[in-house]
Structure formats: structure tokens, C-alpha cells
Motif scaffolding. Structure first.
Motif, PDB file in Angstrom:
ATOM      1  N   GLU A  47     -34.910  33.533 -12.883  1.00 56.13           N
ATOM      2  CA  GLU A  47     -33.728  32.670 -12.880  1.00 56.13           C
ATOM      3  C   GLU A  47     -33.739  31.733 -14.087  1.00 56.13           C
ATOM      4  O   GLU A  47     -34.785  31.235 -14.497  1.00 56.13           O
ATOM      5  CB  GLU A  47     -33.693  31.853 -11.588  1.00 56.13           C
ATOM      6  CG  GLU A  47     -32.369  31.153 -11.329  1.00 56.13           C
ATOM      7  CD  GLU A  47     -32.290  30.575  -9.921  1.00 56.13           C
ATOM      8  OE1 GLU A  47     -32.535  29.366  -9.776  1.00 56.13           O
ATOM      9  OE2 GLU A  47     -32.010  31.343  -8.985  1.00 56.13           O
ATOM     10  N   THR A  48     -32.573  31.494 -14.649  1.00 57.75           N
ATOM     11  CA  THR A  48     -32.432  30.615 -15.805  1.00 57.75           C
ATOM     12  C   THR A  48     -32.679  29.162 -15.414  1.00 57.75           C
ATOM     13  O   THR A  48     -32.239  28.709 -14.352  1.00 57.75           O
ATOM     14  CB  THR A  48     -31.012  30.761 -16.402  1.00 57.75           C
ATOM     15  OG1 THR A  48     -30.857  32.103 -16.870  1.00 57.75           O
ATOM     16  CG2 THR A  48     -30.782  29.800 -17.550  1.00 57.75           C
ATOM     17  N   MET A  49     -33.383  28.442 -16.257  1.00 59.40           N
ATOM     18  CA  MET A  49     -33.613  27.007 -16.047  1.00 59.40           C
ATOM     19  C   MET A  49     -32.373  26.213 -16.459  1.00 59.40           C
ATOM     20  O   MET A  49     -31.857  26.385 -17.559  1.00 59.40           O
ATOM     21  CB  MET A  49     -34.809  26.536 -16.879  1.00 59.40           C
ATOM     22  CG  MET A  49     -35.116  25.043 -16.739  1.00 59.40           C
ATOM     23  SD  MET A  49     -36.423  24.479 -17.881  1.00 59.40           S
ATOM     24  CE  MET A  49     -35.492  24.416 -19.432  1.00 59.40           C
ATOM     25  N   GLY A 116     -39.429  18.925  -6.873  1.00 61.04           N
ATOM     26  CA  GLY A 116     -38.088  19.481  -7.024  1.00 61.04           C
ATOM     27  C   GLY A 116     -37.518  19.482  -8.418  1.00 61.04           C
ATOM     28  O   GLY A 116     -36.309  19.681  -8.589  1.00 61.04           O
ATOM     29  N   ALA A 117     -38.359  19.294  -9.435  1.00 58.25           N
ATOM     30  CA  ALA A 117     -37.854  19.347 -10.808  1.00 58.25           C
ATOM     31  C   ALA A 117     -37.310  20.736 -11.111  1.00 58.25           C
ATOM     32  O   ALA A 117     -37.762  21.743 -10.560  1.00 58.25           O
ATOM     33  CB  ALA A 117     -38.955  18.981 -11.800  1.00 58.25           C
ATOM     34  N   ALA A 118     -36.323  20.775 -12.012  1.00 63.00           N
ATOM     35  CA  ALA A 118     -35.723  22.059 -12.379  1.00 63.00           C
ATOM     36  C   ALA A 118     -36.550  22.789 -13.425  1.00 63.00           C
ATOM     37  O   ALA A 118     -36.346  23.996 -13.641  1.00 63.00           O
ATOM     38  CB  ALA A 118     -34.306  21.836 -12.903  1.00 63.00           C
ATOM     39  N   GLY A 119     -37.473  22.080 -14.090  1.00 62.44           N
ATOM     40  CA  GLY A 119     -38.290  22.722 -15.112  1.00 62.44           C
ATOM     41  C   GLY A 119     -39.036  21.694 -15.927  1.00 62.44           C
ATOM     42  O   GLY A 119     -38.895  20.481 -15.722  1.00 62.44           O
ATOM     43  N   VAL A 120     -39.836  22.188 -16.874  1.00 60.12           N
ATOM     44  CA  VAL A 120     -40.579  21.321 -17.780  1.00 60.12           C
ATOM     45  C   VAL A 120     -40.626  21.987 -19.152  1.00 60.12           C
ATOM     46  O   VAL A 120     -40.760  23.215 -19.251  1.00 60.12           O
ATOM     47  CB  VAL A 120     -42.004  21.029 -17.249  1.00 60.12           C
ATOM     48  CG1 VAL A 120     -42.821  22.306 -17.092  1.00 60.12           C
ATOM     49  CG2 VAL A 120     -42.732  20.041 -18.145  1.00 60.12           C
TER      50      VAL A 120
END
Length: 241
Positions: A47-49, A116-120
Motif C-alpha cells: 500500500e502507498t504511504m 498509528g503513524a502513517a510512515g517514517v
């Protein structure tokens, strides 16, 4: 830095949009330096960030300020960033493109993911990269790096404008990351780009089908012939696009 709030509708659109399409749409607006240079996925994700930026700035470490004991400080900015990055946002770290030391490791990034972060995204290194790659949360870095961040980096500021891979990143900017890398979208352009790029992706899917069927790209990509526009409109109706 911005009052913009990424809606779930716009987030869902960006989930289906490539960084290549975003780069083209930004280029049309005169923005040519929005692709974070030198970062790659720690591990490819299905899935795309997508998320707004929450930032952490590192400066070069000075030995008298960065003994291992600084981690005992409950207000250490690196630790605080992991505990305060809001759910749904992307933690973006400025390591000055220096991957000789890590900017975080698997324990901290696991905590970030569980919150719950969407990314790093870091333009430096990660330690324990295999563990980070096993997480469901997308992560981007320059390369694996075992040395602790204190070796070369001092975490200093949270949620301020930073540089990451030669791109200016402001808190609240929208980041989109796929297998090619990460694009930074100025917040005020996010909604209109989501709509424009959705249409771009639709046309490019049509073009790819035509090319695979043997069609020449001249007059098709970009579209300069009315016959291709007519075929595209019929394709959209047939495919619900």
C-alpha cells in the motif's frame, strides 16, 4: 505551519496515485524539487504511504553534548518525536543525508507504528533495518546503519521546517511514498493534485493498454489526436473510470 487537514477522501485518492504522476503535476506548476533524493523503502509495501509531515531535525553531534546518558532524559527530542507524532502522520527526519549513523532503530520505529503513524522517512540510516522492514508501516531510509544516532547526530527540533533529501519539508505537507520513493506536496496543493493525478492515472492506464496492444505512442502520449480521445472516453465508460 498550515491549517490544512488531509481528508480521508484525498488520502484515499493518493493511495492509488504514483509518485511519478505527482512529480509531473508539480512540474507543471513550476515545482521541480519535491522528490526526496537518496531514500528507498526499507522493504516494499503493498500500500502507498500517505500522510502529512511531522518533522524531527538533527544537527551534527558534538561530543560533549551527546554521551549515551542523554537517553535518560525524558525530554530527549528523538524519543519525544516518537511519542508525539500524531496518528495518520508521517515522521520525517532531517539527517543531512548522512547515513553513517542511524536516526532510529526498530524499537523506536515499532513504537511509532503501534501509535498509528502513517510512515517514517529519513535521509539518514536506520539500525535494525530488518525489523523495521517487517513492520506493516512504510519506512524509507538511505541505507542500514548500525552506529547509534549519538555518534553523528543530535536530535534538536520537533515539527519545524526541515530539509530531507534536498527537499524543503514543512509540517503539514503531504507525503506520498511508493516503491520509487517519496514526493512532498505543499499542503495547499494537495486536494487539487489528488483530483488531477487521479485523471492522469486513468489516462495512463488506458495508454498502457494501447501500447501493449501495439499502438504507437506518437499522438497517444501525450494525446494530440482526437481519435485517441474518443477511444479513451469509450474506455472510461466501459471500465468505470
Amino acid at each position: 505551519m498550515t491549517d490544512y487537514q488531509l481528508s480521508e477522501a484525498t488520502r484515499a485518492k493518493f493511495k492509488k496515485i504514483s509518485t511519478a504522476s505527482i512529480a509531473t503535476a508539480l512540474f507543471k506548476r513550476g515545482l521541480r524539487n519535491q522528490f526526496i533524493q537518496g531514500v528507498v523503502p526499507v522493504a516494499p509495501k503493498p500500500e502507498t504511504m500517505v500522510g502529512q509531515a511531522f518533522t524531527l531535525r538533527y544537527i551534527p553531534a558534538r561530543e560533549d553534548r551527546n554521551p549515551i546518558a542523554v537517553f535518560q532524559n525524558p525530554n530527549h527530542p528523538q524519543r519525544v518525536a516518537m511519542e508525539t507524532c500524531p496518528p495518520g502522520k508521517v515522521l520525517v527526519m532531517d539527517a543531512r543525508k548522512d547515513a553513517r549513523a542511524a536516526t532510529a532503530g526498530s524499537i523506536l520505529i515499532t513504537r511509532l507504528a503501534l501509535r498509528g503513524a502513517a510512515g517514517v522517512v529519513s535521509d539518514g540510516g536506520f539500525r535494525d533495518a530488518e525489523g523495521i522492514g517487517a513492520l506493516d508501516m512504510p519506512a524509507y531510509y538511505a541505507k542500514p546503519s548500525a552506529p547509534t544516532n549519538l555518534t553523528l547526530h543530535e536530535a534538536l527540533d520537533i515539527n519545524v521546517p526541515i530539509s530531507c533529501g534536498d527537499v524543503a519539508v514543512f509540517p503539514g505537507d503531504v507525503l506520498v511514498g511508493d516503491r520509487d520513493g517519496v514526493m512532498v506536496i505543499p499542503a495547499h496543493l494537495a486536494d487539487e493534485l489528488a483530483d488531477e493525478c487521479t485523471n492522469m492515472e486513468s489516462y495512463e492506464d488506458f495508454v498502457l493498454e494501447q501500447v501493449k496492444a501495439g499502438e504507437t505512442i506518437i499522438g497517444l502520449y501525450p494525446s494530440t489526436k482526437e481519435e485517441h480521445q474518443q477511444k479513451y472516453q469509450a474506455w472510461r465508460k466501459e471500465n468505470g473510470r
